[in-house]
Enzyme design. Structure first.
Site, PDB file in Angstrom:
ATOM      1  N   THR A  22       6.893   3.380  -2.457  1.00 45.35           N
ATOM      2  CA  THR A  22       8.161   2.658  -2.817  1.00 45.35           C
ATOM      3  C   THR A  22       8.611   2.708  -4.525  1.00 45.35           C
ATOM      4  OG1 THR A  22       7.204   0.700  -2.918  1.00 45.35           O
ATOM      5  CG2 THR A  22       7.761   1.545  -0.990  1.00 45.35           C
ATOM      6  N   ARG A  23       8.703   4.342  -5.143  1.00 49.80           N
ATOM      7  CA  ARG A  23       8.924   4.406  -5.764  1.00 49.80           C
ATOM      8  C   ARG A  23       8.864   5.557  -6.651  1.00 49.80           C
ATOM      9  NH1 ARG A  23       4.329   5.475  -8.341  1.00 49.80           N
ATOM     10  NH2 ARG A  23       2.503   5.077  -7.721  1.00 49.80           N
ATOM     11  N   LEU A  24       9.396   5.723  -7.996  1.00 53.05           N
ATOM     12  CA  LEU A  24       9.776   7.142  -7.981  1.00 53.05           C
ATOM     13  C   LEU A  24       7.778   7.851  -8.726  1.00 53.05           C
ATOM     14  CD1 LEU A  24      12.590   7.200 -10.742  1.00 53.05           C
ATOM     15  CD2 LEU A  24      12.558   7.755  -8.448  1.00 53.05           C
TER      16      LEU A  24
END
Length: 217
Positions: free
Chosen positions: A79-81
């Protein structure tokens, strides 16, 4: 993938593959030599479907494993780059960090998958404070001299400089070096040249090891 709270979703492709050591990626590249346009579309659709199913609103990374027959299997969602997002930025011209901040602020997505055009090739190498000749044992100490050669098409995302202290309390990665060129071979050659002309004195790193990997057939 990106999803906003206005019901818009889109996807980008970060990398073709990665070379890993102890389950940690050290070299990534984009675009994929393994994916056909049809397979890329199917994989992108699957990533968007996963995001929609949980009404995910932000930047995230859906990872798949691809086999030799062209079948792909879901692995995980971050849930992130990802750390290697610069290679996507280099090949698409997009600022993914800016997009992430805008989506998190409640703004609608300004691009769709159809708007994304990839051009050229990008490679990222992770420089780590470790000793490849000693079973990759962690290296610590003071960086006496650090220099990032100014070369067209090179990008350096680093957290250190001359005089920085490297200790055991943080991840061993101290910098990311990203090359961009028109072709894959040019990107590799540019990366090798940059690493070869990037002095790092005072601590041991995997820089020479990365060069050996890039030059391996």
């Amino acid at each position: 993938i990106f999803g906003d709270n206005h019901g818009n979703y889109t996807h980008f492709f970060e990398r073709e593959c990665s070379l890993q050591r102890r389950y940690q990626k050290v070299i990534e590249e984009s675009p994929s030599l393994s994916l056909t346009p049809e397979l890329r579309q199917k994989m992108g659709d699957a990533a968007v479907a996963a995001a929609k199913s949980i009404r995910y609103n932000n930047a995230g990374t859906v990872e798949f494993i691809l086999d030799r027959k062209g079948n792909f299997y879901f692995l995980e969602v971050n849930t992130r780059l990802q750390v290697e997002h610069p290679i996507t930025e280099e090949t698409t011209g997009l600022d993914l960090v800016r997009l992430q901040i805008e989506v998190a602020s409640g703004l609608p997505l300004t691009v769709t998958a159809k708007d994304v055009k990839q051009a050229g090739n990008a490679i990222e190498c992770r420089i780590c404070a470790e000793d490849p000749a000693n079973n990759f044992f962690p290296a610590t100490g003071e960086i006496l001299y650090w220099d990032e050669p100014a070369i067209n098409g090179m990008r350096y995302d680093s957290g250190v400089q001359s005089g920085s202290k490297v200790d055991v309390f943080y991840d061993s990665m101290i910098a990311k070096v990203i090359s961009y060129a028109g072709t894959r071979n040019e990107a590799i050659q540019k990366m090798v040249y940059a690493l070869d002309n990037m002095p790092i004195l005072g601590i041991t790193t995997n820089k020479d090891f990365l060069e050996e990997l890039l030059l391996h057939q």
